[in-house]
Design a protein around this motif. Sequence first.
Motif, PDB file in Angstrom:
ATOM      1  N   TYR A  54       0.835  -1.196   0.000  1.00 46.36           N
ATOM      2  CA  TYR A  54       0.000   0.000   0.000  1.00 46.36           C
ATOM      3  C   TYR A  54       0.875   1.254   0.000  1.00 46.36           C
ATOM      4  N   ALA A  55       0.408   2.261  -0.696  1.00 47.43           N
ATOM      5  CA  ALA A  55       1.054   3.572  -0.650  1.00 47.43           C
ATOM      6  C   ALA A  55       0.500   4.363   0.531  1.00 47.43           C
ATOM      7  N   ASP A  56       1.239   5.352   0.966  1.00 44.24           N
ATOM      8  CA  ASP A  56       0.754   6.270   1.982  1.00 44.24           C
ATOM      9  C   ASP A  56      -0.430   7.038   1.389  1.00 44.24           C
ATOM     10  N   PRO A  57      -1.610   6.951   1.973  1.00 45.42           N
ATOM     11  CA  PRO A  57      -2.782   7.618   1.381  1.00 45.42           C
ATOM     12  C   PRO A  57      -2.614   9.132   1.269  1.00 45.42           C
ATOM     13  N   ARG A  58      -1.738   9.716   2.070  1.00 47.57           N
ATOM     14  CA  ARG A  58      -1.494  11.153   1.944  1.00 47.57           C
ATOM     15  C   ARG A  58      -0.811  11.469   0.613  1.00 47.57           C
ATOM     16  N   ASP A  59       0.112  10.598   0.189  1.00 44.33           N
ATOM     17  CA  ASP A  59       0.758  10.776  -1.113  1.00 44.33           C
ATOM     18  C   ASP A  59      -0.252  10.604  -2.238  1.00 44.33           C
ATOM     19  N   LEU A  60      -1.129   9.612  -2.102  1.00 39.73           N
ATOM     20  CA  LEU A  60      -2.144   9.385  -3.133  1.00 39.73           C
ATOM     21  C   LEU A  60      -3.081  10.583  -3.237  1.00 39.73           C
ATOM     22  N   LEU A  61      -3.512  11.108  -2.116  1.00 42.97           N
ATOM     23  CA  LEU A  61      -4.459  12.221  -2.121  1.00 42.97           C
ATOM     24  C   LEU A  61      -3.840  13.462  -2.755  1.00 42.97           C
ATOM     25  N   GLU A  62      -2.608  13.781  -2.387  1.00 40.54           N
ATOM     26  CA  GLU A  62      -1.995  15.020  -2.857  1.00 40.54           C
ATOM     27  C   GLU A  62      -1.470  14.917  -4.280  1.00 40.54           C
ATOM     28  N   GLN A  63      -0.980  13.749  -4.685  1.00 42.70           N
ATOM     29  CA  GLN A  63      -0.336  13.638  -5.988  1.00 42.70           C
ATOM     30  C   GLN A  63      -1.229  13.018  -7.063  1.00 42.70           C
ATOM     31  N   VAL A  64      -2.324  12.387  -6.654  1.00 42.99           N
ATOM     32  CA  VAL A  64      -3.243  11.792  -7.643  1.00 42.99           C
ATOM     33  C   VAL A  64      -4.660  12.312  -7.434  1.00 42.99           C
ATOM     34  N   GLY A  65      -5.217  12.103  -6.243  1.00 40.56           N
ATOM     35  CA  GLY A  65      -6.571  12.578  -5.985  1.00 40.56           C
ATOM     36  C   GLY A  65      -7.328  11.645  -5.063  1.00 40.56           C
ATOM     37  N   PRO A  66      -8.526  12.055  -4.629  1.00 41.00           N
ATOM     38  CA  PRO A  66      -9.294  11.258  -3.656  1.00 41.00           C
ATOM     39  C   PRO A  66      -9.728   9.896  -4.185  1.00 41.00           C
ATOM     40  N   LEU A  67      -9.967   9.769  -5.498  1.00 41.34           N
ATOM     41  CA  LEU A  67     -10.384   8.471  -6.041  1.00 41.34           C
ATOM     42  C   LEU A  67      -9.274   7.433  -5.869  1.00 41.34           C
ATOM     43  N   ALA A  68      -8.022   7.844  -5.967  1.00 38.69           N
ATOM     44  CA  ALA A  68      -6.911   6.916  -5.778  1.00 38.69           C
ATOM     45  C   ALA A  68      -6.913   6.348  -4.367  1.00 38.69           C
ATOM     46  N   VAL A  69      -7.235   7.170  -3.382  1.00 41.88           N
ATOM     47  CA  VAL A  69      -7.305   6.706  -1.986  1.00 41.88           C
ATOM     48  C   VAL A  69      -8.407   5.664  -1.840  1.00 41.88           C
ATOM     49  N   ILE A  70      -9.552   5.923  -2.449  1.00 42.96           N
ATOM     50  CA  ILE A  70     -10.695   5.005  -2.352  1.00 42.96           C
ATOM     51  C   ILE A  70     -10.381   3.667  -2.996  1.00 42.96           C
ATOM     52  N   MET A  71      -9.792   3.681  -4.206  1.00 41.66           N
ATOM     53  CA  MET A  71      -9.576   2.450  -4.959  1.00 41.66           C
ATOM     54  C   MET A  71      -8.382   1.650  -4.437  1.00 41.66           C
ATOM     55  N   ALA A  72      -7.482   2.290  -3.712  1.00 44.51           N
ATOM     56  CA  ALA A  72      -6.313   1.577  -3.192  1.00 44.51           C
ATOM     57  C   ALA A  72      -6.668   0.728  -1.987  1.00 44.51           C
TER      58      ALA A  72
END
Length: 331
Positions: free
Chosen positions: A236-254
Motif C-alpha cells: 500500500y502507498a501512503d494515502p497522503r501521497d495518493l491524495l496530494e499527488q493523484v486525488g481522492p479516487l486513488a485513496v478510495i480504490m487503493a
Amino acid sequence: MMRTFCLMFFCIASALWGAQAQQINSGGNYWAIYGGLGAANYFGDLAPDDNPASTNISYTRPSVMAGVARRFNSRMQVEAEFDYLRIMASDFRNADPNDQQHKYRYLRNANFRNDVFELSVRLAVDLLPSRGYFYRRPMWRPYAFVGVGAFYHNPKGMTPDGKWVALQPLRTEGQGLTPRYNPDLKYPDKPYSLIQFSVPFGAGVRYKLTDNLDLSFEFVYHYTFTDYLDDVSGNYADPRDLLEQVGPLAVIMANRTTETVDPITGKTRNFQPVADSIGGLTTDELGNSTVVGFGRGGDQRGNSKELDKIITVGFKLTYIFAGKVRCPKFR
C-alpha cells in the motif's frame, strides 16, 4: 512449468524436423485461416495459482481468436494469431472469509476486470504426420505449440458507486510517486506498462470435417511477464501521497477493506468479524478507518514474487486453401 514445456517442445520439434526433412512435398505446404471462440480465466493475486479452487467459475469470461497459418511440412506449421479476451475477479467472490489463509484476501476486497488484446506468433507440431496431399491428413491430429506474443491491457476496478474506472492512472501502489511523508517507503519508479509480453503455449486436437475444414479444441497457457493484470502486486502507498499527488479516487480504490457492500454483486459484506479475528480496526495516515495490517503506507497488498497468468480454452474452425495438385505424367 513454462521452461519445462518449452524445452520438451523444442526437443521434440527438432527431432521431428530431422525425421521429416526428406518427406516435405507440395501436399504438405498450404495456407489456412482460422477463427474461434473460447473462455478465459486468470491466476494472480486475486486468484492464486497454488489454489485453483479459489478461481470462481462465475468470473470466466469470453475470448475470441483469429489467425493465419502456413503449413510447411507434414507435421509443422507457423501461426500468426490475434486474441481478444476478458479476465475478471474479486476478493469478495474468490476468497473464503472463514478460511485461515484466504481471509486476508477477503479483507483486502480488491476487484478488477481487464480486456486483453494479444498478437502472437506460434510454432505448432502435430504428433501424427500428414502423408501426401492436404486432403489425406489424418482424421484426428493431436498437437502442441509454443510462441511469443505481445499484448495490450488496461485493468479497471469498480468504484463503490458501481462505475468501472482505469486503475493504472490512479497509482494505487504509489507507482511513480514521491514519498513525501515517509522517506522509508519505496515506491515503484514508474507506472506499469499497458503493453506487455507473453509466451503462449499449450496443446489441442484437430478433427477433419471436410477436405478443407478442420475443427480444433485447444488449451492455452498464457505466461506473462507482469504482475499487474489485476493492479495488485506490492504494498500500500501512503494515502497522503495518493491524495496530494493523484486525488481522492486513488485513496478510495487503493484500500477497499471497510466497504460494507460489494459493488459488483450488490451483496452485503460483513467484514467486521473477520477483521476482529486479526486485530480489529485502526486508522490510516489520513485518519480513515481501515483493518489492522491494511491500508497504511508499506502494508502488504499483494505478492510481487508471483507473475500473473491467463488460461484460455476454445474451439477453432480452420479453412485450408488448396494448393495446385500436380497429376503424374504418363508417357
